[in-house]
Design a protein around this motif. Structure first.
Motif, PDB file in Angstrom:
ATOM      1  N   ALA A  31       0.847  -1.365   0.090  1.00  0.00           N
ATOM      2  CA  ALA A  31       0.183  -0.134   0.045  1.00  0.00           C
ATOM      3  C   ALA A  31       0.663   1.182  -0.055  1.00  0.00           C
ATOM      4  N   LEU A  32       0.417   2.206  -0.727  1.00  0.00           N
ATOM      5  CA  LEU A  32       0.911   3.758  -0.806  1.00  0.00           C
ATOM      6  C   LEU A  32       0.573   4.397   0.628  1.00  0.00           C
ATOM      7  N   GLY A  33       1.543   5.069   1.133  1.00  0.00           N
ATOM      8  CA  GLY A  33       1.027   5.998   2.176  1.00  0.00           C
ATOM      9  C   GLY A  33       0.835   7.308   1.376  1.00  0.00           C
ATOM     10  N   ASP A  34       1.350   8.540   2.330  1.00  0.00           N
ATOM     11  CA  ASP A  34       1.253   9.786   1.436  1.00  0.00           C
ATOM     12  C   ASP A  34       2.219   9.850   0.350  1.00  0.00           C
ATOM     13  N   ALA A  35       1.596  10.174  -0.854  1.00  0.00           N
ATOM     14  CA  ALA A  35       2.633   9.762  -1.932  1.00  0.00           C
ATOM     15  C   ALA A  35       2.308  11.211  -3.089  1.00  0.00           C
ATOM     16  N   VAL A  36       3.306  11.241  -3.763  1.00  0.00           N
ATOM     17  CA  VAL A  36       3.255  12.191  -4.870  1.00  0.00           C
ATOM     18  C   VAL A  36       3.313  11.423  -6.150  1.00  0.00           C
ATOM     19  N   PHE A  37       2.699  11.657  -7.259  1.00  0.00           N
ATOM     20  CA  PHE A  37       2.765  10.958  -8.698  1.00  0.00           C
ATOM     21  C   PHE A  37       3.270  11.969  -9.368  1.00  0.00           C
ATOM     22  N   LEU A  38       4.107  11.606 -10.481  1.00  0.00           N
ATOM     23  CA  LEU A  38       4.700  12.391 -11.408  1.00  0.00           C
ATOM     24  C   LEU A  38       4.660  11.767 -12.803  1.00  0.00           C
ATOM     25  N   LEU A  39       3.797  12.436 -13.761  1.00  0.00           N
ATOM     26  CA  LEU A  39       3.547  11.828 -15.184  1.00  0.00           C
ATOM     27  C   LEU A  39       4.382  12.649 -16.034  1.00  0.00           C
ATOM     28  N   LEU A  40       5.576  12.049 -16.338  1.00  0.00           N
ATOM     29  CA  LEU A  40       6.646  12.802 -17.098  1.00  0.00           C
ATOM     30  C   LEU A  40       6.452  12.543 -18.929  1.00  0.00           C
ATOM     31  N   ASP A  41       5.993  13.341 -19.569  1.00  0.00           N
ATOM     32  CA  ASP A  41       5.656  13.157 -20.915  1.00  0.00           C
ATOM     33  C   ASP A  41       5.886  14.752 -21.581  1.00  0.00           C
ATOM     34  N   ILE A  60       6.800   7.461 -10.356  1.00  0.00           N
ATOM     35  CA  ILE A  60       7.083   8.332 -11.459  1.00  0.00           C
ATOM     36  C   ILE A  60       6.572   7.369 -12.806  1.00  0.00           C
ATOM     37  N   GLY A  61       5.784   8.051 -13.628  1.00  0.00           N
ATOM     38  CA  GLY A  61       5.372   7.295 -14.909  1.00  0.00           C
ATOM     39  C   GLY A  61       5.532   8.108 -16.088  1.00  0.00           C
ATOM     40  N   GLY A  62       4.941   7.732 -17.186  1.00  0.00           N
ATOM     41  CA  GLY A  62       4.844   8.479 -18.531  1.00  0.00           C
ATOM     42  C   GLY A  62       5.959   8.183 -19.274  1.00  0.00           C
ATOM     43  N   ARG A  63       5.919   8.563 -20.458  1.00  0.00           N
ATOM     44  CA  ARG A  63       6.961   8.167 -21.559  1.00  0.00           C
ATOM     45  C   ARG A  63       8.415   8.317 -21.146  1.00  0.00           C
ATOM     46  N   VAL A  64       8.351   9.655 -20.574  1.00  0.00           N
ATOM     47  CA  VAL A  64       9.807   9.914 -20.225  1.00  0.00           C
ATOM     48  C   VAL A  64      10.353   9.236 -18.946  1.00  0.00           C
ATOM     49  N   SER A  65       9.645   8.656 -18.259  1.00  0.00           N
ATOM     50  CA  SER A  65      10.004   7.888 -17.045  1.00  0.00           C
ATOM     51  C   SER A  65      11.065   6.840 -17.312  1.00  0.00           C
ATOM     52  N   THR A  66      11.096   6.350 -18.703  1.00  0.00           N
ATOM     53  CA  THR A  66      12.199   5.440 -18.967  1.00  0.00           C
ATOM     54  C   THR A  66      13.623   5.986 -18.557  1.00  0.00           C
ATOM     55  N   LEU A  67      13.877   7.445 -18.698  1.00  0.00           N
ATOM     56  CA  LEU A  67      15.100   7.892 -18.534  1.00  0.00           C
ATOM     57  C   LEU A  67      15.447   7.627 -16.916  1.00  0.00           C
ATOM     58  N   PHE A  68      14.203   7.617 -16.105  1.00  0.00           N
ATOM     59  CA  PHE A  68      14.665   7.255 -14.536  1.00  0.00           C
ATOM     60  C   PHE A  68      14.811   5.637 -14.524  1.00  0.00           C
ATOM     61  N   ALA A  69      14.420   5.118 -15.312  1.00  0.00           N
ATOM     62  CA  ALA A  69      14.756   3.710 -15.138  1.00  0.00           C
ATOM     63  C   ALA A  69      16.208   3.468 -15.491  1.00  0.00           C
ATOM     64  N   ARG A  70      16.709   4.202 -16.252  1.00  0.00           N
ATOM     65  CA  ARG A  70      18.169   4.023 -16.648  1.00  0.00           C
ATOM     66  C   ARG A  70      19.150   5.064 -15.679  1.00  0.00           C
ATOM     67  N   GLY A  71      18.615   6.083 -14.941  1.00  0.00           N
ATOM     68  CA  GLY A  71      19.121   6.830 -13.997  1.00  0.00           C
ATOM     69  C   GLY A  71      18.856   7.151 -12.762  1.00  0.00           C
ATOM     70  N   ALA A  72      18.147   5.931 -11.924  1.00  0.00           N
ATOM     71  CA  ALA A  72      17.518   6.067 -10.855  1.00  0.00           C
ATOM     72  C   ALA A  72      18.652   6.311  -9.862  1.00  0.00           C
ATOM     73  N   ASP A  73      19.624   5.946  -9.770  1.00  0.00           N
ATOM     74  CA  ASP A  73      20.850   6.007  -8.923  1.00  0.00           C
ATOM     75  C   ASP A  73      21.153   7.424  -8.843  1.00  0.00           C
ATOM     76  N   HIS A  74      21.072   8.099  -9.857  1.00  0.00           N
ATOM     77  CA  HIS A  74      21.670   9.445 -10.124  1.00  0.00           C
ATOM     78  C   HIS A  74      20.642  10.222  -9.456  1.00  0.00           C
ATOM     79  N   VAL A  75      19.421   9.965  -9.699  1.00  0.00           N
ATOM     80  CA  VAL A  75      18.298  10.812  -9.274  1.00  0.00           C
ATOM     81  C   VAL A  75      18.537  10.730  -7.697  1.00  0.00           C
ATOM     82  N   THR A  76      18.394   9.363  -7.344  1.00  0.00           N
ATOM     83  CA  THR A  76      18.437   9.675  -5.707  1.00  0.00           C
ATOM     84  C   THR A  76      19.726  10.088  -4.953  1.00  0.00           C
ATOM     85  N   ASP A  77      20.806   9.937  -5.720  1.00  0.00           N
ATOM     86  CA  ASP A  77      22.026  10.536  -5.172  1.00  0.00           C
ATOM     87  C   ASP A  77      22.024  12.139  -5.036  1.00  0.00           C
ATOM     88  N   ALA A  78      21.547  12.661  -6.163  1.00  0.00           N
ATOM     89  CA  ALA A  78      21.149  14.129  -6.223  1.00  0.00           C
ATOM     90  C   ALA A  78      20.157  14.620  -5.602  1.00  0.00           C
TER      91      ALA A  78
END
Length: 391
Positions: A210-220, A330-348
């Protein structure tokens, strides 16, 4: 003190909610779940059966293979008591989805938009035709409660599209226009596409945790946002809360996305990714061209991913500081970049937060392209159940 009629309505709503969340149940199990006597529960069930909201089904053979005697009768929501439609307007497509009274997907249709941007009158006509085609497949079209419409932009509670850059519209009274086309079938609400995506993502995530308090981002082509707390979408005083893509996080961005200079979407939306790649010497007409270059390890493409990750993290840092969400989906067409750069996003993101600020869990959604239309229909389903429940 609530009167007997109100109490009965409350108990009926509780029974519906229990069957919706649990699935098929015996009468005895339902009575226990509701903490009612068998006689009180039976009276409630009788009313729901008479109204067609609930139906009786025989226990599945696999459940009783080691038992003898007559199969037991279980109760479940009647899937065809009501159907709910959701339409999704995109820059290059139109989609129509339907869910039944159990909240299950029953229909999905997609049409491509060849003349872009399509004018509102053309879109109204085509959605009207899609709805009529679906109604023609039903034995009883009267079970369709209405339609919600998801829009890639800002809408108000009156059903006006205030601004939708991906489709080039502004100040369009779309709900009234579509209502005139559909006549007696109610057009219930216009919803932001990110809010509709959030409902689909939440439903999918429930399969795991289950999700608690959450923010959803649709990247397109733009960046849509949705804030959910306590299971409810935060809409704000006029229905436009959650426009995270319009937050200014810099000066000018990588592409011109009016009217907010340096907005998050001017750094991380699809046009921004392609503009940054071209500015650094890359050649790409479509997002897929850039992704191909990225997957081959091209240095320029890798640099664009690093830049994209940094600016997405800056936006997430603002959201985290203000809202302290447990999860960001995180979802949407551009979320495929997050799939490739999740570690960079989390670190930043960690480097953009105070040490004492908890870093939210970042999840890549598994919702597909149909998720927005499905979410719009699911919202109408939730609205219908909420109306069954007295305050």
């Amino acid at each position: 003190m609530a009167g007997p009629v109100v109490l009965r309505r409350m108990n009926e709503a509780r029974a519906l909610e229990c069957l919706a969340s649990t699935g098929a149940m015996s009468r005895a199990d339902l009575a226990r779940a509701l903490n009612m006597t068998r006689s009180t529960s039976s009276s409630i069930v009788a009313t729901l059966l008479d109204e067609g909201r609930v139906q009786e089904i025989e226990e599945q053979a696999g459940r009783r293979e080691n038992r003898t005697g007559r199969p037991s009768i279980r109760l479940r929501l009647n899937p065809d008591h009501a159907h709910y439609l959701g339409a999704d307007i995109g820059a290059s497509f139109l989609r129509l989805s339907a869910v039944d009274y159990m909240g299950r997907s029953r229909y999905l249709r997609e049409e491509r938009v060849h003349d872009r941007p399509a004018d509102p009158e053309t879109v109204v006509a085509r959605i009207g035709e899609m709805v009529e085609d679906y109604l023609a497949t039903l034995k009883d079209p009267g079970i369709v409660v209405g339609v919600n419409v998801a829009v890639p932009g800002i809408v108000d509670l009156a059903g006006n599209i205030l601004r939708a850059p991906p489709i080039g519209w502004a100040g369009v009274p779309f709900r009234n226009m579509l209502q005139a086309r559909l006549e007696s079938l109610p057009v219930r609400r216009l919803v932001n596409d990110a809010n509709a995506f959030a409902l689909s993502a939440r439903a999918l995530q429930r399969q795991d945790d289950a999700l608690g308090d959450a923010v959803f981002l649709l990247l397109d082509d733009g960046i849509g946002g949705c804030i959910m707390t306590g299971g409810r979408i935060l809409e704000g005083s006029s229905g436009i809360a959650g426009e995270i893509g319009h937050m200014p996080i810099g000066d000018t961005g990588f592409c011109n996305v009016p009217p907010v200079d340096g907005s998050l979407e001017s750094y991380v939306a699809r046009p921004a990714v392609l503009a940054r790649y071209r500015a650094l010497g890359g050649v790409a007409e479509h997002l897929s061209d850039y992704l191909d270059a990225l997957d081959t390890g091209e240095p320029v493409a890798r640099q664009v991913l690093m830049d994209w990750s940094w600016y997405l993290a800056r936006g997430l840092a603002i959201v985290t500081t203000l809202l302290n969400p447990e999860t960001v989906v995180i979802g949407g067409r551009v979320s495929t970049l997050f799939a490739r750069g999740a570690d960079h996003v989390t670190d930043a993101l960690s480097r953009n937060l105070l040490e004492q600020t908890p870093v939210p869990r970042l999840i890549l959604s598994g919702v597909g392209p149909e998720g927005v239309a499905l979410g719009a229909a699911m919202l109408l389903h939730e609205m219908d159940f909420a109306e069954d429940s007295p305050p």
